[in-house]
Write a protein that holds these residues in place. Structure first.
Motif, short mmCIF file in Angstrom:
data_model
loop_
_atom_site.label_atom_id
_atom_site.label_comp_id
_atom_site.label_asym_id
_atom_site.label_seq_id
_atom_site.Cartn_x
_atom_site.Cartn_y
_atom_site.Cartn_z
N UNK A 176 23.27 -51.17 -36.11
CA UNK A 176 22.41 -50.25 -35.36
C UNK A 176 21.27 -49.80 -36.26
N UNK A 177 20.04 -49.96 -35.78
CA UNK A 177 18.86 -49.51 -36.51
C UNK A 177 18.40 -48.20 -35.89
N UNK A 178 18.43 -47.13 -36.67
CA UNK A 178 18.11 -45.80 -36.16
C UNK A 178 16.62 -45.54 -36.39
N UNK A 179 15.83 -45.66 -35.32
CA UNK A 179 14.40 -45.44 -35.47
C UNK A 179 13.69 -45.59 -34.14
N UNK A 201 10.61 -60.87 -43.47
CA UNK A 201 10.51 -59.91 -42.36
C UNK A 201 11.83 -59.14 -42.26
N UNK A 202 11.80 -57.79 -42.30
CA UNK A 202 13.05 -57.02 -42.20
C UNK A 202 13.74 -57.21 -40.85
N UNK A 203 15.07 -57.30 -40.87
CA UNK A 203 15.88 -57.42 -39.65
C UNK A 203 17.15 -56.58 -39.83
N UNK A 247 9.17 -48.83 -41.49
CA UNK A 247 9.20 -50.28 -41.73
C UNK A 247 9.65 -50.99 -40.45
N UNK A 248 8.79 -51.81 -39.82
CA UNK A 248 9.20 -52.50 -38.58
C UNK A 248 10.26 -53.57 -38.86
N UNK A 249 11.38 -53.49 -38.15
CA UNK A 249 12.45 -54.48 -38.23
C UNK A 249 12.42 -55.33 -36.96
N UNK A 272 -0.72 -50.08 -37.73
CA UNK A 272 -1.29 -51.20 -38.48
C UNK A 272 -0.20 -52.13 -38.99
N UNK A 273 0.92 -51.54 -39.44
CA UNK A 273 2.01 -52.34 -39.98
C UNK A 273 2.69 -53.16 -38.88
N UNK A 274 2.92 -52.54 -37.71
CA UNK A 274 3.54 -53.26 -36.59
C UNK A 274 2.63 -54.42 -36.15
N UNK A 275 1.34 -54.15 -36.04
CA UNK A 275 0.40 -55.18 -35.59
C UNK A 275 0.36 -56.34 -36.59
#
Length: 324
Positions: free
Chosen positions: A197-200, A129-131, A282-284, A253-256
């Motif tokens: 910091x994640x910019x999104x 899982x991306x973080x 890409x959900x982090x 769909x990807x977040x869920x």
């Protein structure tokens, strides 16, 4: 026979007043024809049942009962509305497990794991899982500010490792502000997490067990008026919470998919609300809250309402899942 339900609220952390609000909402919306409901204040100086006229009755910690007019009253289930310590970090749940008291939260180990940001991030990273990039320090550690910035970059976030509701969090834009931010975080916890910091786009998604199924609720987009989703943004109206989030079908769909996967990876049950940042679609994963806010204006109730689940249904389901 009506079930006796204890709604525990308060706690020992900075979130005590928020928890009392959540608990009062649960008390208001639980079906009084189906349950005998009791407000139970768990505070650092007392554990008491609080009557409608504010009369207090001490809890007997031997079996989590109380006595009113010589009648001993025991509970069939506890609804946990305590944010932070001891309701969200596993402590109170371990006690309930010991006395075999049913409750609406996950088992104590899962609660402790998810409350510890460092440990829960370590687990989900193992599953790909991306973080964010991160550095951990404990109070008393020696560290180099240059080394920290070299790893996580600027701006970065400094957070207490074990705290909620954005207490003690700072967004650091310059290296000179790093030490003051660390000192601020230490006022909440002796363990510190420093993240890149994640910019999104920031989103929040509730995953619950509803009628026996792991259910992903509609996603909420967080647009903060402040520099980040801090205490003011969360509780004082300084944010715009958009449900459903303005995502493409593919993003949603990807977040869920990831939200449900993380819930299962962490072996969760009961309520959860997790925060993600979408970077290049890409959900982090940021963190999971296992006793999320439960007021009418809170995010998870908003999400439930979006799919036609009322507060009464949401709270009753949690109890029925616990006592089944």
């Amino acid at each position: 026979m009506k079930k006796n339900i204890a709604i525990v609220m308060g706690g020992y952390s900075s979130e005590v007043n928020i928890s009392l609000q959540s608990g009062a909402v649960v008390y208001k919306h639980l079906n009084k024809e189906k349950y005998n409901t009791y407000k139970v204040h768990i505070l650092s100086n007392k554990w008491v049942v609080v009557d409608a006229d504010e009369t207090e009755y001490p809890i007997d910690k031997n079996d989590f009962s109380f006595t009113k007019n010589t009648t001993k009253i025991t509970f069939d289930c506890v609804f946990n509305a305590i944010h932070g310590n001891p309701g969200e970090n596993g402590s109170l749940l371990a006690y309930f497990d010991l006395i075999k008291m049913k409750h609406t939260s996950a088992p104590f180990y899962q609660m402790a794991l998810t409350f510890n940001k460092r440990d829960s991030l370590s687990v989900v990273k193992h599953y790909g899982i991306p973080t964010a990039k991160s550095v951990y320090i404990n109070q008393g550690d020696t560290f180099s500010t240059n080394d920290i910035i070299q790893k996580v970059g600027l701006p970065c976030f400094v957070k207490p490792n074990n705290a909620g509701s954005s207490f003690g969090i700072s967004k650091v834009h310059t290296i000179e502000k790093l030490i003051p931010a660390i000192e601020k975080a230490y006022k909440e916890d002796s363990e510190i997490l420093i993240e890149s910091f994640l910019d999104g786009t920031e989103v929040s998604v509730g995953v619950i067990q509803y009628k026996g199924e792991t259910t992903v609720l509609p996603i909420t987009e967080i647009v903060s008026e402040n520099d980040f989703f801090d205490y003011e943004a969360k509780y004082l109206g300084k944010s715009n919470e958009i449900t459903p989030a303005r995502l493409t079908e593919q993003q949603e769909a990807k977040v869920r998919e990831i939200a449900k996967k993380v819930y299962k990876i962490l072996n969760m049950s009961g309520f959860s609300r997790s925060e993600y940042i979408l970077v290049n679609d890409e959900p982090h994963f940021l963190e999971m809250n296992t006793v999320p806010g439960l007021t009418e204006a809170s995010i998870l109730p908003q999400q439930a309402n979006e799919v036609g689940i009322s507060l009464s249904e949401l709270f009753e389901n949690a109890i029925e899942m616990a006592i089944k």
